[in-house]
Design an enzyme around this catalytic site. Structure first.
Site, PDB file in Angstrom:
ATOM      1  CG  ASP A  30     -60.368 -32.223  29.125  1.00 49.93           C
ATOM      2  OD1 ASP A  30     -60.552 -31.916  30.313  1.00 49.93           O
ATOM      3  OD2 ASP A  30     -61.250 -32.096  28.250  1.00 49.93           O
ATOM      4  CG  HIS A  99     -61.409 -33.351  37.426  1.00 56.06           C
ATOM      5  ND1 HIS A  99     -62.691 -33.427  37.913  1.00 56.06           N
ATOM      6  CD2 HIS A  99     -61.389 -32.256  36.620  1.00 56.06           C
ATOM      7  CE1 HIS A  99     -63.412 -32.428  37.424  1.00 56.06           C
ATOM      8  NE2 HIS A  99     -62.640 -31.697  36.634  1.00 56.06           N
TER       9      HIS A  99
HETATM   10  P1  AMP Z   1     -64.455 -29.584  35.186  1.00 61.85           P
HETATM   11  O1  AMP Z   1     -65.158 -28.476  34.498  1.00 61.85           O
HETATM   12  O2  AMP Z   1     -63.277 -29.110  36.006  1.00 61.85           O
HETATM   13  O3  AMP Z   1     -65.386 -30.471  35.977  1.00 61.85           O
HETATM   14  O4  AMP Z   1     -63.777 -30.431  34.057  1.00 61.85           O
HETATM   15  C1  AMP Z   1     -64.315 -31.580  33.509  1.00 61.85           C
HETATM   16  C2  AMP Z   1     -63.452 -31.911  32.335  1.00 61.85           C
HETATM   17  O5  AMP Z   1     -63.678 -33.258  31.965  1.00 61.85           O
HETATM   18  C3  AMP Z   1     -63.714 -31.055  31.093  1.00 61.85           C
HETATM   19  O6  AMP Z   1     -62.509 -30.397  30.706  1.00 61.85           O
HETATM   20  C4  AMP Z   1     -64.171 -32.070  30.048  1.00 61.85           C
HETATM   21  O7  AMP Z   1     -63.706 -31.759  28.748  1.00 61.85           O
HETATM   22  C5  AMP Z   1     -63.578 -33.354  30.573  1.00 61.85           C
HETATM   23  N1  AMP Z   1     -64.253 -34.580  30.187  1.00 61.85           N
HETATM   24  C6  AMP Z   1     -65.573 -34.851  30.287  1.00 61.85           C
HETATM   25  N2  AMP Z   1     -65.829 -36.098  29.865  1.00 61.85           N
HETATM   26  C7  AMP Z   1     -64.643 -36.638  29.496  1.00 61.85           C
HETATM   27  C8  AMP Z   1     -64.245 -37.888  28.955  1.00 61.85           C
HETATM   28  N3  AMP Z   1     -65.119 -38.872  28.714  1.00 61.85           N
HETATM   29  N4  AMP Z   1     -62.935 -38.095  28.682  1.00 61.85           N
HETATM   30  C9  AMP Z   1     -62.033 -37.113  28.903  1.00 61.85           C
HETATM   31  N5  AMP Z   1     -62.345 -35.907  29.423  1.00 61.85           N
HETATM   32  C10 AMP Z   1     -63.632 -35.663  29.695  1.00 61.85           C
END
Ligand code: AMP
Ligand code: ZN
Length: 113
Positions: A30, A99
């Site tokens: 993440d 995810h």
């Molecule tokens: P959610 O709130 O469950 O939708 O989680 C989305 C997650 O994706 C968050 O923890 C973000 O930090 C992560 N995230 C967003 N963009 C990226 C990226 N480009 N690479 C890795 N993690 C990401």
């Protein structure tokens, strides 16, 4: 899903620190870690959220948990870990590609905020 950020990661159009990949799944760190280990595990197939998954995704969903277990072992999370699927606005979902968060490396509080 042209603009889906996780589909772009699957295609290699956006960089990510990949730690596991097979035909159906991808795991990567993440970008904004909430614990010493914070990995996202996704099906490569675009499914918007758990609520968008159906009976036809039964095997894919089961496989997601088994990949999570494998990644947790690879990350040496011997003392345990937590798996989270944020779903919808109240669940705090921000990226609309299904995810699984794998969190570990410290004792995690319960209940979550
Ligand atoms: P959610 O709130 O469950 O939708 O989680 C989305 C997650 O994706 C968050 O923890 C973000 O930090 C992560 N995230 C967003 N963009 C990226 C990226 N480009 N690479 C890795 N993690 C990401
Ligand atoms: Zn997607």
């Amino acid at each position: 899903m042209e603009e889906c950020i996780f589909c772009k990661i699957v295609k290699g159009e956006i960089p990510a620190k990949r730690i596991y990949e097979d035909e159906d799944y991808l795991a990567f760190h993440d970008i904004n870690p909430q614990a010493p280990v914070h990995v996202l595990i996704i099906p490569k197939k675009h499914i918007e959220s758990l609520n968008a998954a159906g009976e036809e995704h039964r095997a894919l969903l089961g496989g997601l948990l088994l990949v999570a277990k494998k990644v947790a072992a690879e990350m040496n999370l011997k003392k345990g870990y937590r798996l989270v699927i944020n779903t919808g606005p109240d669940g705090g979902q921000e990226v609309f590609h299904l995810h699984l968060h794998l969190l570990g490396g410290r004792a995690l509080a319960w209940p979550p905020g």
